[in-house]
Design an enzyme around this catalytic site. Structure first.
Site, mmCIF file in Angstrom:
data_model
loop_
_atom_site.group_PDB
_atom_site.id
_atom_site.type_symbol
_atom_site.label_atom_id
_atom_site.label_comp_id
_atom_site.label_asym_id
_atom_site.label_seq_id
_atom_site.Cartn_x
_atom_site.Cartn_y
_atom_site.Cartn_z
ATOM 1 N N ASP A 15 -3.761 -5.530 0.537
ATOM 2 C CA ASP A 15 -2.593 -4.811 0.275
ATOM 3 C C ASP A 15 -1.622 -5.836 -0.626
ATOM 4 O O ASP A 15 -0.456 -5.846 -0.359
ATOM 5 C CB ASP A 15 -1.657 -4.200 1.401
ATOM 6 C CG ASP A 15 -2.686 -3.063 1.926
ATOM 7 O OD1 ASP A 15 -3.893 -2.824 1.731
ATOM 8 O OD2 ASP A 15 -2.003 -2.703 2.898
ATOM 9 N N ASP A 53 -2.990 0.063 0.021
ATOM 10 C CA ASP A 53 -2.432 1.147 0.564
ATOM 11 C C ASP A 53 -2.020 2.167 -0.377
ATOM 12 O O ASP A 53 -1.463 2.068 -1.605
ATOM 13 C CB ASP A 53 -1.065 0.652 1.262
ATOM 14 C CG ASP A 53 -0.797 1.030 2.614
ATOM 15 O OD1 ASP A 53 -1.770 1.785 3.382
ATOM 16 O OD2 ASP A 53 0.321 1.238 2.991
ATOM 17 N N HIS A 55 -0.503 6.045 -0.228
ATOM 18 C CA HIS A 55 -0.101 7.298 0.402
ATOM 19 C C HIS A 55 0.209 8.399 -0.557
ATOM 20 O O HIS A 55 0.981 8.161 -1.394
ATOM 21 C CB HIS A 55 1.042 7.079 1.384
ATOM 22 C CG HIS A 55 0.842 6.064 2.312
ATOM 23 N ND1 HIS A 55 -0.381 5.901 3.084
ATOM 24 C CD2 HIS A 55 1.512 4.471 2.472
ATOM 25 C CE1 HIS A 55 -0.270 4.939 3.992
ATOM 26 N NE2 HIS A 55 0.606 4.056 3.621
ATOM 27 N N HIS A 59 3.852 11.578 3.291
ATOM 28 C CA HIS A 59 2.813 10.894 4.444
ATOM 29 C C HIS A 59 3.634 10.810 5.877
ATOM 30 O O HIS A 59 4.820 10.535 5.704
ATOM 31 C CB HIS A 59 2.356 9.523 3.918
ATOM 32 C CG HIS A 59 1.282 8.691 4.904
ATOM 33 N ND1 HIS A 59 1.360 7.844 5.680
ATOM 34 C CD2 HIS A 59 -0.047 9.263 4.877
ATOM 35 C CE1 HIS A 59 0.384 7.537 6.271
ATOM 36 N NE2 HIS A 59 -0.748 8.306 5.690
ATOM 37 N N HIS A 88 6.478 3.958 1.092
ATOM 38 C CA HIS A 88 5.993 2.926 0.376
ATOM 39 C C HIS A 88 4.684 3.061 -0.068
ATOM 40 O O HIS A 88 3.894 4.080 0.325
ATOM 41 C CB HIS A 88 5.889 1.681 1.151
ATOM 42 C CG HIS A 88 4.831 2.007 2.409
ATOM 43 N ND1 HIS A 88 5.141 2.764 3.502
ATOM 44 C CD2 HIS A 88 3.477 1.365 2.482
ATOM 45 C CE1 HIS A 88 4.319 2.563 4.272
ATOM 46 N NE2 HIS A 88 3.253 2.018 3.748
ATOM 47 N N LYS A 113 -6.541 3.209 1.037
ATOM 48 C CA LYS A 113 -6.586 3.851 2.481
ATOM 49 C C LYS A 113 -5.113 4.336 2.873
ATOM 50 O O LYS A 113 -4.258 3.950 2.130
ATOM 51 C CB LYS A 113 -6.646 2.471 3.716
ATOM 52 C CG LYS A 113 -5.772 1.640 3.373
ATOM 53 C CD LYS A 113 -6.349 -0.067 4.075
ATOM 54 C CE LYS A 113 -5.392 -0.935 3.714
ATOM 55 N NZ LYS A 113 -3.842 -0.593 4.377
ATOM 56 N N CYS A 158 -1.931 -4.988 8.583
ATOM 57 C CA CYS A 158 -3.007 -4.467 7.803
ATOM 58 C C CYS A 158 -4.104 -5.693 7.811
ATOM 59 O O CYS A 158 -5.084 -5.483 7.782
ATOM 60 C CB CYS A 158 -2.764 -3.829 6.287
ATOM 61 S SG CYS A 158 -1.778 -2.340 6.488
#
Ligand SMILES: [Zn+2]
Length: 211
Positions: A15, A53, A55, A59, A88, A113, A158
């Protein structure tokens, strides 16, 4: 003596995205300071996996999607306690892009993810419901990669969850401490290091590889 890195070792860069860097929406203090170090480390590895990351805007981990809630408060979801974050890494935004200064052209896989609106995902191996798998374990096994070195952001979320799930998956896992930075929300950084130590995750400094 320097630790040797072998062709079947893998570096997992977690990330390193604009939103986790200073001025990003979920900035990790000093998050940009690790990028030159990660670039140097990556040159030692034949195999590098990046995570991202990723989203949708609605989310479930975003405080903005829970009226009356503020970032860093928690809520209970079917899969457990969820920390609420500032918005984010919304897909296709500048914040979700990998950091411009990341210089790892030989990275072969990017694991995304957190793309399911209803489930968060800190770990590169499986989402927070512990049911949805990313496929990373199978990828590593199929390629005969069993020694994992983990760096990136953030140590206590993470990076930590990826390291712990790596051990559960039967991999040998080392975190390179100075190539990570933490968020440290209510003691989360100390807890993460304690959990990783208990699980058998190794903790080293980058000079042990680079010297
Ligand atoms: Zn996220």
């Amino acid at each position: 003596m320097a630790l040797s890195i072998y062709p079947d070792d893998v570096l997992i860069v977690v990330d390193v995205q604009n939103d986790f860097l200073p001025r990003g929406n979920l900035a990790v203090a000093d998050g940009d300071a690790i990028i030159p170090l990660i670039n140097r480390l990556a040159k030692k590895f034949t195999n590098v996996v990046l995570t991202q990351d990723w989203h949708p805007a609605d989310h479930i981990s975003f405080a903005s999607n829970h009226p009356g809630k503020a970032p860093f408060e928690t809520i209970e979801l079917t899969y457990g306690t969820q920390v609420l974050w500032p918005d984010h890494c919304v897909w296709q935004t500048r914040g979700a892009e990998l950091a411009d200064k990341l210089d790892i052209p030989h990275a072969q896989l990017i694991i995304r993810k957190g793309y399911d609106r209803a489930v968060d995902s800190y770990s590169a191996f499986e989402e927070a419901d512990r049911l949805s798998r990313t496929g990373l374990s199978s990828y590593l096994r199929e390629r005969g990669l069993s020694q994992l070195y983990v760096v990136g952001l953030a140590t206590d979320y993470c990076v930590g969850w990826t390291a712990l799930d790596g051990v559960v998956g039967g991999f040998d896992v080392t975190v390179i401490e100075d190539a990570t930075r933490g968020i440290d929300n209510a003691g989360s950084l100390d807890r993460a290091w304690a959990d990783m130590a208990d699980a058998g995750v190794k903790r080293i400094a980058s000079r042990q590889i680079l010297d």
